[in-house]
Design a protein around this motif. Sequence first.
Motif, mmCIF file in Angstrom:
data_model
loop_
_atom_site.group_PDB
_atom_site.id
_atom_site.type_symbol
_atom_site.label_atom_id
_atom_site.label_comp_id
_atom_site.label_asym_id
_atom_site.label_seq_id
_atom_site.Cartn_x
_atom_site.Cartn_y
_atom_site.Cartn_z
ATOM 1 N N VAL A 95 54.803 39.349 42.444
ATOM 2 C CA VAL A 95 53.416 39.306 42.933
ATOM 3 C C VAL A 95 53.161 39.365 44.374
ATOM 4 O O VAL A 95 52.354 40.064 44.949
ATOM 5 C CB VAL A 95 52.382 38.569 41.942
ATOM 6 C CG1 VAL A 95 50.932 38.733 42.578
ATOM 7 C CG2 VAL A 95 52.298 38.917 40.518
ATOM 8 N N THR A 128 51.753 42.259 46.635
ATOM 9 C CA THR A 128 50.263 41.828 47.234
ATOM 10 C C THR A 128 50.521 42.346 48.804
ATOM 11 O O THR A 128 49.538 42.848 49.299
ATOM 12 C CB THR A 128 50.002 40.551 47.195
ATOM 13 O OG1 THR A 128 49.846 40.132 45.983
ATOM 14 C CG2 THR A 128 48.573 40.122 47.964
ATOM 15 N N ALA A 150 50.002 45.983 48.591
ATOM 16 C CA ALA A 150 48.556 46.471 48.238
ATOM 17 C C ALA A 150 47.782 46.155 49.515
ATOM 18 O O ALA A 150 46.903 46.994 49.641
ATOM 19 C CB ALA A 150 48.274 45.633 47.262
ATOM 20 N N GLU A 151 47.697 44.934 50.247
ATOM 21 C CA GLU A 151 46.933 44.956 51.308
ATOM 22 C C GLU A 151 46.960 45.994 52.647
ATOM 23 O O GLU A 151 46.128 46.421 52.847
ATOM 24 C CB GLU A 151 47.208 43.574 51.709
ATOM 25 C CG GLU A 151 46.576 42.328 50.837
ATOM 26 C CD GLU A 151 47.137 40.914 51.331
ATOM 27 O OE1 GLU A 151 47.995 40.745 52.047
ATOM 28 O OE2 GLU A 151 46.580 40.078 50.709
ATOM 29 N N ARG A 169 40.619 44.737 42.032
ATOM 30 C CA ARG A 169 40.738 43.392 41.839
ATOM 31 C C ARG A 169 42.182 43.091 41.002
ATOM 32 O O ARG A 169 41.954 43.729 39.767
ATOM 33 C CB ARG A 169 39.568 42.710 41.167
ATOM 34 C CG ARG A 169 39.676 41.106 41.245
ATOM 35 C CD ARG A 169 38.443 40.765 40.417
ATOM 36 N NE ARG A 169 37.136 41.092 41.126
ATOM 37 C CZ ARG A 169 35.945 41.276 40.280
ATOM 38 N NH1 ARG A 169 35.791 40.959 39.241
ATOM 39 N NH2 ARG A 169 34.699 41.675 40.921
ATOM 40 N N ALA A 170 42.995 42.494 41.406
ATOM 41 C CA ALA A 170 44.034 41.975 40.854
ATOM 42 C C ALA A 170 43.811 41.009 39.809
ATOM 43 O O ALA A 170 43.283 39.980 40.015
ATOM 44 C CB ALA A 170 45.293 41.699 41.675
ATOM 45 N N GLY A 179 46.825 38.113 40.545
ATOM 46 C CA GLY A 179 47.333 37.541 42.003
ATOM 47 C C GLY A 179 46.096 37.701 42.627
ATOM 48 O O GLY A 179 44.898 37.798 42.229
ATOM 49 N N PHE A 225 45.087 39.639 45.259
ATOM 50 C CA PHE A 225 44.464 40.884 46.039
ATOM 51 C C PHE A 225 43.264 41.281 45.485
ATOM 52 O O PHE A 225 43.032 41.642 44.126
ATOM 53 C CB PHE A 225 45.764 41.999 45.645
ATOM 54 C CG PHE A 225 45.135 43.338 46.253
ATOM 55 C CD1 PHE A 225 45.287 43.527 47.384
ATOM 56 C CD2 PHE A 225 44.700 44.416 45.397
ATOM 57 C CE1 PHE A 225 44.732 44.807 47.928
ATOM 58 C CE2 PHE A 225 44.330 45.429 45.839
ATOM 59 C CZ PHE A 225 44.345 45.871 47.321
ATOM 60 N N THR A 226 42.411 41.582 46.321
ATOM 61 C CA THR A 226 40.910 42.199 46.276
ATOM 62 C C THR A 226 40.752 43.027 47.525
ATOM 63 O O THR A 226 41.412 42.715 48.573
ATOM 64 C CB THR A 226 39.899 41.349 46.051
ATOM 65 O OG1 THR A 226 39.691 40.362 47.409
ATOM 66 C CG2 THR A 226 40.060 40.397 44.928
ATOM 67 N N THR A 241 48.703 43.743 40.223
ATOM 68 C CA THR A 241 48.809 44.199 41.618
ATOM 69 C C THR A 241 49.652 45.231 41.724
ATOM 70 O O THR A 241 49.486 46.145 42.440
ATOM 71 C CB THR A 241 49.516 43.123 42.336
ATOM 72 O OG1 THR A 241 48.492 41.840 42.027
ATOM 73 C CG2 THR A 241 49.606 43.282 43.881
ATOM 74 N N THR A 273 48.718 48.897 43.275
ATOM 75 C CA THR A 273 49.411 49.430 44.232
ATOM 76 C C THR A 273 50.008 50.784 43.899
ATOM 77 O O THR A 273 49.774 51.633 44.829
ATOM 78 C CB THR A 273 50.673 48.656 44.643
ATOM 79 O OG1 THR A 273 50.050 47.283 44.859
ATOM 80 C CG2 THR A 273 51.389 48.989 45.633
#
Length: 155
Positions: A77, A81, A84-85, A106-107, A110, A112-113, A124, A128
């Motif tokens: 994750v 992440t 994803a970011e 919103r994960a 983990g 990630f938002t 996540t 992604t």
Amino acid sequence: MRWLVSMLGARFDPGTHNRRRLAEHRGATPAETLAGYRAIVSSTTAPTGDGPAWLGEVIVHGQDILRPLGRPYAPPVETVTAVAEFFAARDFAVNSRTLVKGLELRADDGPFTAGTGPLVTGGTLALTMAMAGRVTFCDDLTGPGVAMLRSRCTS
């Protein structure tokens, strides 16, 4: 620099570029090719300084191969992440930021938002992959924003 020169030489045609680079790395036998890849497993070299973008290439295309084969694999994750970011913040290899504009992501596995708007929740990795335009991963997501995200995905 070799990557950029190859892309220029291919007139930005990824197929031509990929065939050329594959020929460069292919050994005389499958065993030789595998040995060459094993020799660089720990390499951290990327064509540009955008490590998460190139990590995204590995994750996204790995999932493109593994999921249809029924061989699920979820990278850590923390690793996904970072991708994803990166995807939520900019359009780079894919129009990921544009694709999720006006949505809140919103994960549920983990930290990630990203974004604001109708909520899209899920793992996540699924978020992604959806940001990379992979519509099948929308099946793994929930929330009022999923229909909008699904309509924007291309493959």
